[in-house]
Write a protein that holds these residues in place. Sequence first.
Motif, PDB file in Angstrom:
ATOM      1  N   GLY B  91       0.895  -1.362   0.158  1.00 52.23           N
ATOM      2  CA  GLY B  91      -0.069   0.123   0.229  1.00 52.23           C
ATOM      3  C   GLY B  91       0.585   1.140  -0.017  1.00 52.23           C
ATOM      4  N   LYS B  92       0.299   2.169   0.152  1.00 56.07           N
ATOM      5  CA  LYS B  92       1.071   3.470  -0.469  1.00 56.07           C
ATOM      6  C   LYS B  92       1.784   4.023   1.073  1.00 56.07           C
ATOM      7  N   HIS B  93       0.611   3.312   2.176  1.00 53.08           N
ATOM      8  CA  HIS B  93       1.609   3.730   3.484  1.00 53.08           C
ATOM      9  C   HIS B  93       1.838   2.217   4.462  1.00 53.08           C
ATOM     10  N   HIS B  94       3.233   1.386   4.130  1.00 56.66           N
ATOM     11  CA  HIS B  94       2.616   0.489   4.388  1.00 56.66           C
ATOM     12  C   HIS B  94       3.817   0.065   5.795  1.00 56.66           C
ATOM     13  N   LEU B  95       2.360   0.519   7.019  1.00 56.57           N
ATOM     14  CA  LEU B  95       3.525  -0.373   8.449  1.00 56.57           C
ATOM     15  C   LEU B  95       4.071  -1.320   8.400  1.00 56.57           C
ATOM     16  N   GLN B  96       5.141  -1.178   9.516  1.00 55.78           N
ATOM     17  CA  GLN B  96       5.697  -2.537   9.518  1.00 55.78           C
ATOM     18  C   GLN B  96       6.051  -2.180  10.929  1.00 55.78           C
ATOM     19  N   VAL B  97       5.523  -3.692  11.881  1.00 54.06           N
ATOM     20  CA  VAL B  97       5.053  -3.337  12.914  1.00 54.06           C
ATOM     21  C   VAL B  97       6.100  -3.782  14.032  1.00 54.06           C
ATOM     22  N   CYS B  98       6.915  -3.707  14.747  1.00 54.89           N
ATOM     23  CA  CYS B  98       7.673  -4.894  15.222  1.00 54.89           C
ATOM     24  C   CYS B  98       6.991  -5.591  16.130  1.00 54.89           C
ATOM     25  N   ILE B 168      -3.279   6.918  11.301  1.00 54.99           N
ATOM     26  CA  ILE B 168      -3.670   5.947  11.089  1.00 54.99           C
ATOM     27  C   ILE B 168      -4.639   7.500  10.505  1.00 54.99           C
ATOM     28  N   ALA B 169      -5.034   7.259  11.413  1.00 57.20           N
ATOM     29  CA  ALA B 169      -6.138   8.812  10.432  1.00 57.20           C
ATOM     30  C   ALA B 169      -5.686  10.141  10.080  1.00 57.20           C
ATOM     31  N   GLY B 170      -4.534  10.370  10.602  1.00 58.62           N
ATOM     32  CA  GLY B 170      -3.691  11.847   9.707  1.00 58.62           C
ATOM     33  C   GLY B 170      -3.536  10.922   8.507  1.00 58.62           C
ATOM     34  N   LEU B 171      -2.750   9.888   8.335  1.00 56.60           N
ATOM     35  CA  LEU B 171      -2.472   9.098   7.271  1.00 56.60           C
ATOM     36  C   LEU B 171      -3.646   9.293   6.037  1.00 56.60           C
ATOM     37  N   ARG B 172      -4.562   9.003   6.639  1.00 54.85           N
ATOM     38  CA  ARG B 172      -6.328   9.288   5.703  1.00 54.85           C
ATOM     39  C   ARG B 172      -6.349  10.253   5.293  1.00 54.85           C
ATOM     40  N   LYS B 173      -6.437  11.565   6.063  1.00 57.40           N
ATOM     41  CA  LYS B 173      -6.576  13.309   5.233  1.00 57.40           C
ATOM     42  C   LYS B 173      -5.250  13.205   4.595  1.00 57.40           C
ATOM     43  N   GLY B 174      -4.218  12.481   4.845  1.00 55.81           N
ATOM     44  CA  GLY B 174      -2.994  13.349   3.545  1.00 55.81           C
ATOM     45  C   GLY B 174      -2.075  13.352   4.107  1.00 55.81           C
ATOM     46  N   GLU B 175      -2.137  13.540   5.928  1.00 59.82           N
ATOM     47  CA  GLU B 175      -1.174  14.599   6.803  1.00 59.82           C
ATOM     48  C   GLU B 175      -0.086  13.876   7.055  1.00 59.82           C
ATOM     49  N   SER B 176       1.232  14.226   7.226  1.00 60.30           N
ATOM     50  CA  SER B 176       2.408  13.528   7.509  1.00 60.30           C
ATOM     51  C   SER B 176       1.531  13.393   9.128  1.00 60.30           C
TER      52      SER B 176
END
Lengths: 685, 202
Positions: B91-98, B168-176
């Motif tokens: 995905g555009k945002h690739h979440l990698q959780v340790c 996640i909400a921030g990313l959804r809104k296009g924020e960084s």
Amino acid sequence: MTKLTIDGREIEVEAGMTIIQACEILGVEIPRFCFHERLAIAGNCRMCLVEVEKTPKPVASCAQPVADGMVVKTNSPMVRKARHGVMEFLLINHPLDCPICDQGGECDLQDEAMGYGMDRSRYRELKRAVKDKDFGPLVKPTMTRCIHCTRCVRFLADVAGAPDLGSIGRNENMEIDTFVAKAIGSELSGNIIDLCPVGALTSKPYAFTARSWELHSSESVDALDAVGSNIRVDARGNQVMRVLPRTNDDVNEEWLGDKSRFACDGLMRQRLDRPYLRRDGKLAPASWPETFAAIVDRVRQLGGARVAALAGDLADAEAMFALKELMAGIGSPHLDCRQDGAKLGGPRVSYLFNTTIAGIEQAGALLLIGTNPRWEAPVLNARIRKRWMRGGFPIGLVGADLDLSYRHQHLGDSASVLSAIADGSHPFAKVLKDAKHPMLILGQGALARPDGAQILGLARRVAESTGMVGDGWNGFNVLHTAAARVGGLDMGFLPGAGGRDTAGILAGCKSGEFGAVYLLGADEIDMAALGKAFVIYQGHHGDAGAHRADAILPGAAYTEKDAAYVNTEGRAQQTRLAVFPPGEAREDWKIIRALSEAMGRALPYDTLPELRARLAKSAPSFAAPDRVVPAAWAPFGADGPVGSEPLRSPIANYYMTDPICRASPTMAQCTATFLGGARRTGTHG
Amino acid sequence: MSGAGDGGAAKQPASFAFTPDNLGKARAFIARYPAGRQKSAVMPLLDLAQRQEGWVSVAAMDAVAAMLDMAPILVYEVASFYSMYNLKPVGKHHLQVCTNLPCRLRGSDELMATCRKELGIGPGETTVDGQFSLIEVECLAACVNAPVLMLGDDYYEDLAPDSLRKIIAGLRKGESPKPGSQIGRQGSAPVGGPKTLTGAAG
């Protein structure tokens, strides 16, 4: 030299050797999976652990160089415990499918597990499984069995020069794979089956057909190319089940080309198992006496001078010799063993691979002329690559540009390049001159053409002008493609005084000058050119020759007779009877001997030793089997202009060069896979 | 899992070419190594390809192999060995959780559960809109600020379900969303500020 102690015995070995090699010299056996004498050291299976005094941990003996004063123990409690541990780890994921595994009975893991395996498992978890892969029509992967020794990876990358396999992924998920689905694209791919210490890579055509302990083995020699690879023919009953290489460091080391290994299923198909005679335009079964009578009648009517003989690529030396003497007996000088029309036949040095195959490793530069050694002699090509891998080995190619598995400089495809090299105006001439031991390899593609004699002469001038000949070195080499050829040339199976060569014989048959022609396994000629001649075909497969024949004498294939073949170096080697010829087929020299008696001109030998004694007097190679008798330099070849036609290898399809391959379903599959279903062709493309 | 045998699993593009900009960077990487040792640049080039496409396709690996004059299989070996190379589109945002031990002790299970709930995907999956993908990774070497999540080149540390939801909400809104510690920790100092070496240097 380095002095060390192994199991209380002192030994002195060359510096730089590894412990495992030193142990081998002493005859101490070290178990191993990943180590192989002819491959790069990997050190990843850990089975070869030994104890070295003053070293706290066990040492992998395959990767540890010897050192002065080293004290090695190969059978201490520590070593045994370490190897037990390694074996236990290897077996964690190894399936328990030995009863259905083709490697069963000849499996290194099975053998070592007898010595170092536990009698019970301490492992409760599930075993890892690997998805099935497809490596093409020859190698059958069952990668669940793989122990990741990477022998196959190293072989393909280093020896074969076709790096198609790799270790993909890591740890538990590591797999040996091509990653992108593809067949292993090497003519030496079958060797990874032998190298695999477990049943991960087995032979696809041989799958589930026999167990190793059911087979009887015969040590023989391959006849499907002119290298004369040493082979072991494994048969069950009267069927050849598989062909494996035998070690001969002078010839094939321990490798074997895929055609030589896998074409053996062609030996069971399209066989001529009884004599035939053409009656009313159709071939009908006949008895030996009937067939002989028909031939004798025809030859008597015509008179000997109107009979010609051609020997094919698979003909053995004894049969050619007998046929040559029979032709002399009936008074015909018209015989030829060069069915491709190659302009060879001068002094011995002009048609041999004089450098010898092992000699390639001493060479300093190489010029390839009209040849594709990768297809004409894959094992010899591996030797060129071996030399090239060491570095400092410039290679030039005159002919069609190809992937040869090593880097080369393409100098053009016309023979005029050779003139430029011979007179020193081409830059590659300097490369050859500057090299310590320059050599050239002249292929049949450069010789089997109208200006072949001129090209041969040019090649001689190249050899002479660039210092290829002299002081113990002969860099002039002709690479043959037919196992029979050098034997035929050595004994002089060539036109006698006033005799015609292949082209002349074909023209004579067409014009009606020749009334009969004797084809000794000659299948690669244009059968339509034989016109109305009475064709006697002696051979083992129902191929082109048999289809055109008027009388068929069923002979034996190379696995079915004790016979001599002289390889491209001039090394006479003997095949051994592994199975009997099918049905009424007979060993070839016996057929000719019997026919000679029917003709009233009985040949003066009744046994093979008698024939061989006479043959040995005809040429030096036959008197010294298994050795290369060097030939003295002499002028040969012709002067004159050469044509502008591009030089090219005579082989258009590696997998289809002779009647045996053409009858082999495996070779047909290879053709479809690797050549995209190219037409089934012979050596004449 | 980006491991073995899935070379054919993802839909592979027919070709790959570096953008002119990236081609310049690639040449610079290659120039770092002595002549004849250009193979050493294989890892930065694969990374560059991944930054350009979001993942490393077979075509990209073949292109890298051709640039470095090495057999393609050698590039496949490298790319499949390191889990940081994505051999499948992500995905555009690739979440990698340790999920290694320290992060697990500090609540990475809850982070995974939050991701599942918020995004509706499990590890190794991508949302239908292609915005998010999620994987479990091994130690990210930021155990002091566990639990940790990696997104692109950034680490988000000291996470809790709430702060993760905000990201996640921030990313959804296009924020960084701002990377680093999500509880205001300074670097890797103790929570609440440094406790030692607090005096002025002297």
